[in-house]
Motif scaffolding. Structure first.
Motif, mmCIF file in Angstrom:
data_model
loop_
_atom_site.group_PDB
_atom_site.id
_atom_site.type_symbol
_atom_site.label_atom_id
_atom_site.label_comp_id
_atom_site.label_asym_id
_atom_site.label_seq_id
_atom_site.Cartn_x
_atom_site.Cartn_y
_atom_site.Cartn_z
ATOM 1 N N GLN A 25 1.006 -1.375 0.145
ATOM 2 C CA GLN A 25 0.028 0.002 0.015
ATOM 3 C C GLN A 25 0.900 1.389 -0.150
ATOM 4 O OE1 GLN A 25 -2.972 -1.269 3.259
ATOM 5 N NE2 GLN A 25 -4.153 0.143 1.892
ATOM 6 N N ARG A 26 1.908 1.267 0.935
ATOM 7 C CA ARG A 26 2.887 2.372 0.739
ATOM 8 C C ARG A 26 3.521 2.736 -0.644
ATOM 9 N NH1 ARG A 26 4.409 0.382 5.768
ATOM 10 N NH2 ARG A 26 6.473 -0.592 4.809
ATOM 11 N N ILE A 27 3.809 1.473 -1.111
ATOM 12 C CA ILE A 27 4.703 1.742 -2.317
ATOM 13 C C ILE A 27 3.753 1.947 -3.628
ATOM 14 C CG2 ILE A 27 6.478 0.810 -3.928
ATOM 15 C CD1 ILE A 27 7.179 -0.940 -1.363
ATOM 16 N N ALA A 28 2.304 1.549 -3.753
ATOM 17 C CA ALA A 28 1.637 1.607 -4.906
ATOM 18 C C ALA A 28 1.235 2.979 -5.504
ATOM 19 C CB ALA A 28 0.457 0.618 -4.651
ATOM 20 N N PHE A 29 1.318 2.903 -6.805
ATOM 21 C CA PHE A 29 1.003 4.198 -7.554
ATOM 22 C C PHE A 29 -0.557 4.500 -7.446
ATOM 23 C CE2 PHE A 29 4.709 5.491 -10.317
ATOM 24 C CZ PHE A 29 5.810 5.006 -9.383
ATOM 25 N N SER A 30 -1.397 3.354 -7.688
ATOM 26 C CA SER A 30 -2.716 3.556 -7.964
ATOM 27 C C SER A 30 -3.635 3.822 -6.408
ATOM 28 C CB SER A 30 -3.124 1.904 -8.307
ATOM 29 O OG SER A 30 -4.677 1.841 -8.441
ATOM 30 N N PRO A 31 -4.623 4.919 -6.483
ATOM 31 C CA PRO A 31 -4.945 5.299 -5.535
ATOM 32 C C PRO A 31 -6.140 4.101 -4.855
ATOM 33 C CG PRO A 31 -5.261 6.747 -7.011
ATOM 34 C CD PRO A 31 -4.599 5.883 -7.736
ATOM 35 N N ILE A 32 -6.537 3.093 -5.848
ATOM 36 C CA ILE A 32 -7.572 2.142 -5.400
ATOM 37 C C ILE A 32 -6.660 0.990 -4.634
ATOM 38 C CG2 ILE A 32 -7.197 0.495 -7.263
ATOM 39 C CD1 ILE A 32 -10.289 0.206 -6.760
ATOM 40 N N VAL A 33 -5.484 1.117 -4.669
ATOM 41 C CA VAL A 33 -4.708 0.222 -3.934
ATOM 42 C C VAL A 33 -3.979 0.914 -2.698
ATOM 43 C CG1 VAL A 33 -2.295 -1.288 -3.731
ATOM 44 C CG2 VAL A 33 -3.865 -1.028 -5.854
ATOM 45 N N ALA A 406 -12.685 0.235 0.679
ATOM 46 C CA ALA A 406 -12.780 1.502 1.008
ATOM 47 C C ALA A 406 -13.206 2.440 -0.313
ATOM 48 C CB ALA A 406 -12.144 2.128 2.101
ATOM 49 N N ALA A 407 -13.804 3.574 -0.110
ATOM 50 C CA ALA A 407 -13.799 4.591 -1.165
ATOM 51 C C ALA A 407 -12.413 5.274 -1.211
ATOM 52 C CB ALA A 407 -15.009 5.496 -1.172
ATOM 53 N N VAL A 408 -12.036 5.849 -2.309
ATOM 54 C CA VAL A 408 -10.947 6.612 -2.564
ATOM 55 C C VAL A 408 -11.598 8.037 -2.065
ATOM 56 C CG1 VAL A 408 -9.472 7.695 -4.177
ATOM 57 C CG2 VAL A 408 -9.971 5.141 -4.342
ATOM 58 N N PRO A 409 -10.687 8.548 -1.228
ATOM 59 C CA PRO A 409 -11.230 9.943 -0.890
ATOM 60 C C PRO A 409 -11.471 10.870 -1.987
ATOM 61 C CG PRO A 409 -9.597 9.356 0.614
ATOM 62 C CD PRO A 409 -9.591 8.123 -0.514
ATOM 63 N N SER A 416 -5.805 13.993 -8.626
ATOM 64 C CA SER A 416 -4.914 13.107 -9.432
ATOM 65 C C SER A 416 -5.607 13.230 -10.761
ATOM 66 C CB SER A 416 -5.139 11.793 -8.888
ATOM 67 O OG SER A 416 -6.258 11.172 -8.838
ATOM 68 N N ILE A 417 -6.804 13.846 -11.019
ATOM 69 C CA ILE A 417 -7.438 13.603 -12.511
ATOM 70 C C ILE A 417 -8.379 15.144 -12.396
ATOM 71 C CG2 ILE A 417 -7.422 11.262 -13.142
ATOM 72 C CD1 ILE A 417 -10.529 11.397 -12.242
ATOM 73 N N PRO A 418 -8.582 15.622 -13.626
ATOM 74 C CA PRO A 418 -9.286 16.851 -13.609
ATOM 75 C C PRO A 418 -10.960 16.811 -13.274
ATOM 76 C CG PRO A 418 -8.973 16.186 -15.773
ATOM 77 C CD PRO A 418 -7.979 15.356 -14.900
ATOM 78 N N ILE A 419 -11.364 16.193 -12.024
ATOM 79 C CA ILE A 419 -12.615 15.827 -11.795
ATOM 80 C C ILE A 419 -13.144 16.786 -10.503
ATOM 81 C CG2 ILE A 419 -12.049 14.173 -10.040
ATOM 82 C CD1 ILE A 419 -14.610 12.694 -11.068
#
Length: 516
Positions: A25-33, A406-409, A416-419
């Motif tokens: 979890q600490r190293i991963a790039f993906s927010p869902i991880v 969990a939901a990504v905050p 991270s994206i233009p949302i």
């Protein structure tokens, strides 16, 4: 083995897999991880039997990872492995059911022999192809299919495979960042296991593994033998994008003599043309999770406690997908697998089950170009509806059973994206009434701030058929999905205008017991 010695070493094993998960979890790039914990890590013995798993994780990954390790070493034999090798696959039938979930398995060596394996499965941001939606017509449209191969050979990257992956995905740096996190966590797990063996003077973990698995198996069979034997039936129905109605039927057989439970899904819906079909490993994962959480949740989740639970489904069935049906959105159906099982168990252990909930998380993936023209694709992010009420407690709001993800905050997504999120709140009153109230869903609104057209993959369910109550409890409310105030939902990628705004309300859970 001595009970105290066993408990100490068991604590060591749990620490190893938990540290492995935290490192991932600490190293991963993906927010869902990183943020949502959509992952699984586990430790296996030299025969690829799952011995211990981390607490962090989702059942669809954890229990399918238990089967994946054996599948991988059946293809690449232990005698063909050497220190520094790392195995990889995202084959849906070998691991977690769709291309986005990549399994990495690291053999652990000690004194020239395989001591065991460290494994992980995580959801990756992008695997090329169609994306997370359900609109592909067959599995070959869904993305890059990685057979069982060596990602690393004797500590060196398999350059051919690395180039193939890099060329077939939209965000290669993110993919390789997450793969590196998996490889690093596996290496760390192997080092920790060797350190444990050094502390206790062990050349292998054969005796330790056998004892843990044997005790887990014995305890599970003992719990099953306390149940009233017989056949028990359950059924659930729900709608998916495009209005298709799916029915899952279950016969749960309690066999006291063998100390086994057999779950049979005969009579369930046939395969779907949409990419919501479920491979058997994923069906098995959620079926065993439902039974384990009712029967003996305090026992370790390993090869021993899973062994006495048998799961089967006919071949021509939506939850026993066969090549080449599309499977990318398999969670839309797979996360409903526990509900007919819970209804069957309500006839045996009514105080340990819960009413139907919202079902699968609502999965969203967004793709487009930002204001500078640079391409982006969001990591899949999920929103939960209400959980079904329990016999003695209300259902939890905005909490999905059974995934555990969990939901990504929203702050992380907006960074991270233009949302831009315009609304996020609990949808009060959407849970069903009852002696215990069903959990409420939530309302989420968003639009893009890129100024460009964009693509939306969204996979809601229960837009028409609400979650049923249990024992006289009332149903929850169905959900809704709107674009610019109009209902709009198909089982395919949706082209969106720059100013379009999405508003969705997730379903509520069913109530438990008569409200009067």
């Amino acid at each position: 083995m001595d009970g105290i010695e066993l408990e100490i070493m068991w604590g060591n094993l749990v620490s190893i897999v938990s540290e492995q998960a935290k490192a991932l979890q600490r190293i991963a790039f993906s927010p869902i991880v990183r943020e949502a914990g959509d992952l699984a890590t586990a430790l296996f013995d030299a025969d690829a039997n799952m011995v211990a798993q981390a607490i962090t994780g989702t059942p669809g990954h954890i229990n399918s990872l238990g089967a994946a390790a054996k599948n991988l070493v059946a293809i690449i034999k232990p005698e063909d492995l050497e220190p520094g090798d790392v195995l990889i696959t995202n084959d849906p039938w070998m691991s977690a059911g769709h291309f986005f979930d990549i399994t990495v398995l690291t053999p652990i060596f000690r004194k020239g022999k395989i001591l065991g394996y460290c494994g992980s499965t995580i959801h990756h941001t992008d695997i090329g192809g169609y994306g997370v939606g359900a609109g592909a017509r067959d599995i070959h449209e869904e993305g890059l299919w990685i057979p069982v191969l060596k990602l690393y050979e004797a500590g060196k990257p398999n350059e051919t495979l690395h180039r193939i992956i890099r060329q077939n995905v939209r965000t290669p740096n993110a993919i390789f960042g997450d793969l590196s996190a998996q490889v690093s966590s596996g290496k760390m797990g192997g080092e920790r296991l060797n350190m444990m063996c050094d502390r206790y003077g062990l050349d292998d973990i054969v005796e330790l593994s056998d004892e843990i698995i044997k005790r887990s198996d014995t305890a599970t069979r003992a719990a099953i033998r306390k149940l009233t034997p017989g056949d028990y039936f359950g059924e659930t129905s729900f709608d998916v994008p495009g209005g298709e109605v799916i029915t899952l039927k279950t016969k749960v057989t309690v066999d006291n003599e063998a100390g086994e439970i057999i779950v049979d899904f005969d009579g369930s819906s046939p395969p779907s043309k949409a990419g919501i079909n479920v491979v058997m490993a994923y069906t098995h994962a959620y079926a065993t999770f439902a039974i384990r959480s009712i029967l003996n949740p305090d026992l370790p989740n390993n090869a021993g406690s899973l062994g006495p639970i048998k799961v089967k489904a006919p071949k021509n069935c939506i939850i026993n997908a066969e090549y080449p049906v599309p499977v990318n959105a398999r969670h839309v159906v797979g996360m409903y697998v526990p509900f007919p099982i819970l209804k069957a168990f309500a006839q045996i252990l009514p105080d340990r089950v819960l009413a139907e909930g919202s079902g699968a998380v609502w999965t969203i993936q967004i793709q487009g170009r930002d204001s500078k023209g640079e391409p982006f694709i969001s990591s899949m992010f999920n929103y939960s509806g209400g959980m079904g009420a329990r016999a003695g407690k209300n259902g939890l709001s905005a909490t999905c059973y059974p995934t555990g993800v969990a939901a990504v905050p929203i702050e992380v997504l907006e960074a991270s994206i233009p949302i831009e999120f315009t609304r996020k709140e609990v949808a009060l009153g959407t849970g069903g009434a009852g002696r215990q109230h069903g959990g409420d869903g939530q309302t989420i609104g968003f639009k893009m701030r890129s100024g460009n057209e964009w693509l939306l993959n969204a996979i809601p369910s229960r837009l028409n058929i609400a979650a049923e109550g249990l024992d006289g409890g009332e149903p929850g409310h169905a959900g809704s999905f709107e674009v610019n105030g109009e209902a709009r939902m198909k089982a395919q990628k949706l082209p969106m205008e720059a100013t379009d705004e999405v508003l969705m309300k997730t379903p509520g859970g069913g109530g438990y017991g008569s409200p009067n």
